[in-house]
Design a protein around this motif. Structure first.
Motif, short mmCIF file in Angstrom:
data_model
loop_
_atom_site.label_atom_id
_atom_site.label_comp_id
_atom_site.label_asym_id
_atom_site.label_seq_id
_atom_site.Cartn_x
_atom_site.Cartn_y
_atom_site.Cartn_z
N ASP A 184 55.97 35.38 45.91
CA ASP A 184 54.57 35.19 46.29
C ASP A 184 53.66 36.23 45.65
OD1 ASP A 184 55.08 32.92 47.69
OD2 ASP A 184 54.59 33.73 49.67
N ARG A 185 54.16 37.44 45.47
CA ARG A 185 53.35 38.44 44.77
C ARG A 185 53.09 37.99 43.33
NH1 ARG A 185 56.77 42.12 47.55
NH2 ARG A 185 57.94 42.67 45.64
N TYR A 186 54.11 37.39 42.72
CA TYR A 186 53.93 36.93 41.34
C TYR A 186 53.02 35.71 41.27
CZ TYR A 186 54.81 35.15 36.69
OH TYR A 186 54.64 34.68 35.41
N ARG A 187 53.23 34.74 42.16
CA ARG A 187 52.42 33.52 42.12
C ARG A 187 50.94 33.81 42.30
NH1 ARG A 187 57.26 31.03 43.90
NH2 ARG A 187 57.13 31.96 45.98
N HIS A 188 50.64 34.82 43.09
CA HIS A 188 49.23 35.15 43.37
C HIS A 188 48.83 36.48 42.71
CE1 HIS A 188 49.06 31.83 46.21
NE2 HIS A 188 50.18 32.27 46.77
N ARG A 189 49.45 36.76 41.58
CA ARG A 189 49.25 38.05 40.91
C ARG A 189 47.81 38.29 40.49
NH1 ARG A 189 51.61 34.37 37.79
NH2 ARG A 189 50.85 33.95 35.67
N GLU A 190 47.12 37.24 40.07
CA GLU A 190 45.76 37.43 39.56
C GLU A 190 44.81 37.88 40.67
OE1 GLU A 190 44.94 37.62 36.62
OE2 GLU A 190 46.27 36.39 35.39
N VAL A 191 44.89 37.22 41.82
CA VAL A 191 43.96 37.58 42.90
C VAL A 191 44.33 38.96 43.46
CG1 VAL A 191 45.26 36.37 44.71
CG2 VAL A 191 42.82 36.77 44.99
N LEU A 192 45.63 39.26 43.55
CA LEU A 192 46.04 40.58 44.02
C LEU A 192 45.62 41.67 43.04
CD1 LEU A 192 49.64 39.79 45.33
CD2 LEU A 192 47.58 40.21 46.70
N ALA A 193 45.79 41.39 41.77
CA ALA A 193 45.37 42.36 40.75
C ALA A 193 43.86 42.57 40.80
CB ALA A 193 45.79 41.89 39.37
N GLY A 194 43.11 41.50 41.09
CA GLY A 194 41.67 41.63 41.20
C GLY A 194 41.26 42.57 42.32
N LEU A 195 41.95 42.48 43.46
CA LEU A 195 41.66 43.38 44.57
C LEU A 195 41.95 44.83 44.17
CD1 LEU A 195 43.15 41.59 47.72
CD2 LEU A 195 40.74 42.09 47.27
N LEU A 196 43.12 45.05 43.58
CA LEU A 196 43.52 46.41 43.22
C LEU A 196 42.68 46.97 42.09
CD1 LEU A 196 47.36 45.90 43.48
CD2 LEU A 196 46.05 47.58 44.78
N ALA A 197 42.26 46.12 41.17
CA ALA A 197 41.48 46.59 40.02
C ALA A 197 40.21 47.30 40.47
CB ALA A 197 41.14 45.43 39.09
N GLY A 198 39.59 46.79 41.51
CA GLY A 198 38.36 47.43 42.01
C GLY A 198 38.63 48.82 42.53
N TRP A 199 39.76 49.00 43.20
CA TRP A 199 40.09 50.33 43.72
C TRP A 199 40.33 51.30 42.56
CZ3 TRP A 199 44.18 53.72 43.28
CH2 TRP A 199 44.15 54.82 44.16
N PHE A 200 41.12 50.91 41.59
CA PHE A 200 41.41 51.79 40.45
C PHE A 200 40.13 52.13 39.68
CE2 PHE A 200 45.71 50.36 41.23
CZ PHE A 200 46.47 51.46 40.91
N ALA A 201 39.26 51.14 39.52
CA ALA A 201 38.02 51.35 38.77
C ALA A 201 37.07 52.32 39.49
CB ALA A 201 37.31 50.03 38.54
N GLY A 202 37.29 52.50 40.79
CA GLY A 202 36.44 53.40 41.56
C GLY A 202 36.97 54.81 41.67
N HIS A 203 38.08 55.11 40.99
CA HIS A 203 38.68 56.44 41.07
C HIS A 203 39.03 56.96 39.68
CE1 HIS A 203 39.35 54.77 45.10
NE2 HIS A 203 39.46 56.03 45.52
N ASP A 204 38.89 58.27 39.50
CA ASP A 204 39.32 58.90 38.26
C ASP A 204 40.84 59.02 38.25
OD1 ASP A 204 36.73 59.19 37.38
OD2 ASP A 204 36.52 61.25 38.15
N LEU A 205 41.39 59.25 37.07
CA LEU A 205 42.84 59.30 36.92
C LEU A 205 43.47 60.35 37.83
CD1 LEU A 205 45.45 58.46 35.51
CD2 LEU A 205 44.95 60.15 33.73
N ALA A 206 42.87 61.52 37.93
CA ALA A 206 43.45 62.57 38.77
C ALA A 206 43.57 62.12 40.22
CB ALA A 206 42.61 63.84 38.67
N GLN A 207 42.55 61.40 40.71
CA GLN A 207 42.59 60.89 42.08
C GLN A 207 43.68 59.82 42.22
OE1 GLN A 207 38.38 59.77 41.85
NE2 GLN A 207 38.04 61.00 43.69
N VAL A 208 43.78 58.96 41.23
CA VAL A 208 44.80 57.91 41.26
C VAL A 208 46.20 58.51 41.29
CG1 VAL A 208 45.84 56.05 39.89
CG2 VAL A 208 43.35 56.16 40.18
N GLU A 209 46.42 59.50 40.42
CA GLU A 209 47.74 60.14 40.38
C GLU A 209 48.06 60.80 41.72
OE1 GLU A 209 48.75 61.58 35.94
OE2 GLU A 209 46.99 62.58 36.82
N ASP A 210 47.08 61.47 42.30
CA ASP A 210 47.30 62.14 43.58
C ASP A 210 47.69 61.14 44.67
OD1 ASP A 210 47.04 64.48 45.42
OD2 ASP A 210 45.48 63.20 46.29
N ARG A 211 47.03 59.99 44.70
CA ARG A 211 47.34 58.97 45.72
C ARG A 211 48.71 58.32 45.47
NH1 ARG A 211 42.68 56.88 48.25
NH2 ARG A 211 41.19 58.59 48.53
#
Length: 418
Positions: A287-314
């Motif tokens: 199910d994660r694979y079948r709905h990968r695009e919509v899940l990736a869309g949700l996560l993409a917004g979170w990554f785009a809102g954080h710098d790399l250092a913050q992402v690595e820390d989390r």
């Protein structure tokens, strides 16, 4: 009483003659050399076809050649001349009870074949790397094209083939060849009998396509595998851009990986609502694979809102698998401290190339110290030493050099004195 090999050098005492070029055979020989075997790479005078292959140092020396021939010895011989062929045959035949092993991808040389050499060494182990099982030639790129991987590699919607820069089948073939030598040597110890083995590059690729399910999927599934770009086929994984323009690859193979990723990004409520709306269970890979695009869309917004250092820390707080995309230049530049801290790496001063960090054997010997990382030889560096080991005098060696039958390293003077 047989002495045990030194710790970290389990193949000490084994002697191998390698007549090769390019990736698979040199890698097989180097793998055995780094585990302690004495590997003599035999080249024609002036070097084989891979001698000047890119990348090149400013001096023109091949970094590629040096990288695949570490820890070996080098003998340069005119392989077209009867005298040169006789010297190589003697090297194979007179290499002691743990010798008589040949690794080659050279074609069209009957004198180097198993049948000819067994007349001089009945217990010969002969491993030949070929293109196809019928002896026809092939290289990694042609094998990859024939097996099908370039047609499922690349961005979604792309129509043409996409080649991969990693010579995966050469690498796998070289390691299979090394395993073949070890298996045959074990058999010889038990029976006293040699063996002729062949490893075909195309067979290695075909075997892995079958082992990984690609062939069965095409035969039974009836649906061609699609291109999915940077998504992980059959599960959830893809790259994301951070606010400061870096990219991170994130993979959630298991339910725990996925749960941790959702929690650390603060998307639990949104993902739960999405599961309900889609009738999906994102704790399952399918199910994660079948709905990968919509899940990736949700996560993409979170990554785009954080710098790399913050992402690595989390992400460090999670069980999810992830890594920052880096160039080779970044790996040896800003991350050089990590490379130096890796016990596999060492600083080598390679003639013609200079001082640089280079890898030894990736097999960790456990409690024993890792063997020293040994540079690649200069072409013909050990010619005199090897010929002396066959009983030739300095005068005889120099006579062979003067007549162009053997050669030492460039600018080294008479071979017999090297």
């Amino acid at each position: 009483m047989t002495l045990a090999p030194p710790p970290g050098r389990p193949l000490a005492g084994m002697r191998i003659v390698e007549v090769s070029a390019f990736v698979a055979a040199p890698l097989g020989g180097m793998t055995l050399a780094q585990l302690g075997a004495e590997v003599v790479r035999v080249d024609p005078i002036g070097g084989a076809a891979d001698r000047s292959r890119w990348p090149l140092a400013p001096s023109g020396a091949s970094m590629y050649w040096a990288g695949l021939n570490k820890a070996k010895r080098s003998l340069c011989v005119d392989l077209r001349s009867p005298e040169g062929q006789e010297l190589v045959t003697r090297l194979v035949a007179e290499s002691g009870p743990d010798g008589g092993i040949v690794l080659t991808n050279a074609v069209g040389r009957p004198w180097l074949g198993h049948h000819a050499l067994t007349r001089h060494r009945p217990d010969l182990i002969h491993v030949a790397i070929e293109g196809h099982h019928d002896g026809t030639p092939a290289v990694d790129y042609t094998v990859n094209a024939a097996v099908g991987f370039p047609m499922v590699t690349g961005p979604e919607g792309h129509a043409g083939p996409v080649n991969h820069v990693l010579p995966a089948w050469d690498i796998a073939c070289g390691l299979y060849a090394a395993i073949a030598i070890l298996a045959a040597e074990r058999r010889r110890r038990a029976t006293g009998q040699g063996q002729a083995l062949r490893v075909a590059l195309h067979d290695v690729a075909l075997a892995m396509a079958g082992n990984l399910g690609f062939l069965a999927e095409a035969q039974i599934g009836g649906v061609p595998r699609p291109r999915v770009g940077n998504h992980l086929y059959g599960g959830f994984g893809r790259d994301f851009a951070t606010r400061d323009g870096r990219r991170v690859m994130v993979v959630a193979l298991t339910a725990r990986h996925w749960r941790d990723l959702v929690e650390v990004t603060g998307l639990k409520a949104a993902v739960t609502a999405l599961e309900g709306a889609l009738g999906a269970d994102f704790s399952t890979e399918g199910d994660r694979y079948r709905h990968r695009e919509v899940l990736a869309g949700l996560l993409a917004g979170w990554f785009a809102g954080h710098d790399l250092a913050q992402v690595e820390d989390r992400l460090r707080r999670t069980s999810a698998l992830w890594s920052v995309y880096r160039t080779f230049a970044e790996l040896v530049g800003e991350r050089a401290g990590e490379l130096r801290a890796n016990p596999m790496m060492a600083l080598l001063d390679q003639p013609g190339i200079g001082e640089h960090l280079a890898p030894g054997c990736p097999i960790d010997p456990g409690d024993a110290a890792r063997p020293e990382v040994v540079r690649a030889p200069e072409l013909g560096e050990h010619t005199a030493e090897i010929l002396r080991g066959l009983g030739l005098t300095a005068a005889e060696i120099e006579d062979l050099r003067a007549r162009g039958v053997v050669a030492g390293p460039a600018g080294a003077g008479p071979v017999g004195d090297a």
